[in-house]
Motif scaffolding. Structure first.
Motif, mmCIF file in Angstrom:
data_model
loop_
_atom_site.group_PDB
_atom_site.id
_atom_site.type_symbol
_atom_site.label_atom_id
_atom_site.label_comp_id
_atom_site.label_asym_id
_atom_site.label_seq_id
_atom_site.Cartn_x
_atom_site.Cartn_y
_atom_site.Cartn_z
ATOM 1 N N SER A 1 5.219 6.216 -0.823
ATOM 2 C CA SER A 1 4.347 7.176 -0.152
ATOM 3 C C SER A 1 3.291 6.428 0.660
ATOM 4 O O SER A 1 2.601 5.546 0.128
ATOM 5 C CB SER A 1 3.661 8.095 -1.176
ATOM 6 N N GLU B 1 0.679 7.860 1.879
ATOM 7 C CA GLU B 1 -0.593 8.463 1.488
ATOM 8 C C GLU B 1 -0.743 8.425 -0.026
ATOM 9 O O GLU B 1 0.246 8.338 -0.763
ATOM 10 C CB GLU B 1 -0.651 9.924 1.975
ATOM 11 N N ASN B 2 -1.978 8.505 -0.499
ATOM 12 C CA ASN B 2 -2.229 8.562 -1.931
ATOM 13 C C ASN B 2 -1.600 9.835 -2.495
ATOM 14 O O ASN B 2 -1.973 10.947 -2.092
ATOM 15 C CB ASN B 2 -3.740 8.575 -2.192
ATOM 16 N N HIS C 1 -1.907 11.041 -5.434
ATOM 17 C CA HIS C 1 -2.744 11.627 -6.487
ATOM 18 C C HIS C 1 -1.894 11.865 -7.739
ATOM 19 O O HIS C 1 -1.000 11.085 -8.029
ATOM 20 C CB HIS C 1 -3.430 12.905 -5.977
ATOM 21 N N ALA D 1 -1.069 5.242 -9.579
ATOM 22 C CA ALA D 1 -1.867 4.058 -9.223
ATOM 23 C C ALA D 1 -1.087 3.206 -8.230
ATOM 24 O O ALA D 1 0.143 3.107 -8.330
ATOM 25 C CB ALA D 1 -2.186 3.241 -10.467
ATOM 26 N N MET D 2 -1.801 2.610 -7.282
ATOM 27 C CA MET D 2 -1.128 1.759 -6.309
ATOM 28 C C MET D 2 -0.575 0.517 -7.001
ATOM 29 O O MET D 2 -1.234 -0.083 -7.849
ATOM 30 C CB MET D 2 -2.081 1.335 -5.190
ATOM 31 N N GLY E 1 0.791 -1.222 0.000
ATOM 32 C CA GLY E 1 0.000 0.000 0.000
ATOM 33 C C GLY E 1 0.823 1.271 0.000
ATOM 34 O O GLY E 1 0.255 2.374 0.037
ATOM 35 N N CYS E 2 2.160 1.130 -0.056
ATOM 36 C CA CYS E 2 3.034 2.310 -0.002
ATOM 37 C C CYS E 2 3.807 2.541 -1.293
ATOM 38 O O CYS E 2 4.613 3.472 -1.377
ATOM 39 C CB CYS E 2 4.029 2.177 1.154
ATOM 40 N N TRP F 1 3.627 3.290 -5.367
ATOM 41 C CA TRP F 1 2.733 3.825 -6.395
ATOM 42 C C TRP F 1 3.505 3.958 -7.701
ATOM 43 O O TRP F 1 4.716 4.161 -7.703
ATOM 44 C CB TRP F 1 2.212 5.197 -5.956
#
Length: 291
Positions: free
Chosen positions: A264, A266-267, A269, A273-274, A227-228, A230
């Protein structure tokens, strides 16, 4: 069960290079991956474990014996497969193993013959035992390298960049052989190829600039980063701007386009994309943190 304990090893060369800085690891039976870029200190650590050089400070204990104080003990327990090894021209696989077995002090002639035949069977080279090793393919040479490393039934085997240059079929065959060996002894796999560690190792360390950056289970490292990571496709000219704004841990070409991977929590933006985390992300994230 074998045990190798490395405690606070440090080594500085005469030219001022700090090749090891307070390295501590505990290793038992199985394949242990030592992952790092060229010049990270992997070779220095391997040489020190093998008793080829003494550390400036720290200890190495193998099966309760201090091998810094008694390097002969580790050499009697050790098998080593270098990245490249020379062979005598026109010498058959059997004769070369016989020669090496004599040098290693392996038993009498009958015992050596049985031992060598068993190793040739294990490495799938028995049918080629009378062929010159110099005529072997790259994969066959590496399997022969495993056979010579196993002479005398060592309890610790060091393997240095073993699959470099092998085609996918030979790499798979070689990895299966290493995996089988690792069930009974300690195998230290020193490499800069993340794929080898991912395929073979349940424990690993990432080393760079003489320091251990991470040490533990590869799957656990991947879970920690999930999840970190991107990803985004960008124009090559945009790379420096993204590097200023984000923690870009890796760049790669995919279908001719530049893709960046950033770290990251956090997203971020901006069209990112993850990405599903893999061990390569762990590796690059650790190296990024030492820049």
């Amino acid at each position: 069960m074998n045990s190798l304990q490395i405690k606070n090893l440090s080594k500085k060369y005469d030219n001022g290079v700090q090749a090891m800085q307070d390295i501590s690891l505990e290793i038992s039976n199985g394949i242990f991956g030592l992952l790092g870029p060229n010049g990270a200190g992997k070779s220095t650590l391997m040489k020190t474990i093998a008793g080829l050089q003494a550390p400036d400070s720290g200890a190495i204990v193998f099966n309760s014996v201090d091998v810094v104080a008694d390097p002969t003990f580790i050499k009697q327990q050790l098998g080593y497969l270098p990245q490249d090894f020379g062979v005598y021209p026109k010498i058959s696989a059997y004769d070369l193993l016989e020669h090496l077995a004599v040098l290693k002090g392996v038993g009498g002639k009958k015992e050596r013959k049985e031992h060598i035949y068993a190793l040739l069977e294990k490495t799938n080279l028995y049918a080629d035992r009378n062929k010159a090793v110099s005529s072997f393919s790259g994969g066959m040479r590496q399997r022969f390298g495993v056979a010579q490393a196993l002479l005398g039934n060592p309890q610790l085997i060091i393997v240095d960049e073993p699959t470099a240059g092998l085609d996918p079929e030979e790499r798979n065959r070689f990895n299966n052989l290493l995996s089988e060996i690792g069930e009974q002894v300690i195998v230290i796999l020193s490499t800069h190829l993340v794929e080898d560690v991912r395929n073979l190792c349940t424990q690993m360390a990432i080393i760079n600039k003489g320091k251990v950056l991470a040490y533990g289970n590869p799957a656990a490292f991947i879970d920690e980063l999930e999840g970190c990571i991107w990803t985004k496709a960008i124009e090559k000219k945009e790379l420096s701007a993204y590097q200023e704004q984000f923690q870009v841990i890796a760049t790669q070409l995919n279908a001719g386009r530049q893709h960046i991977h950033i770290l990251s929590k956090e997203n971020p933006h901006h069209g990112f994309a993850m990405k599903q985390t893999d061990l390569e992300d762990v590796y690059f994230a650790q190296l990024f943190n030492t820049k």
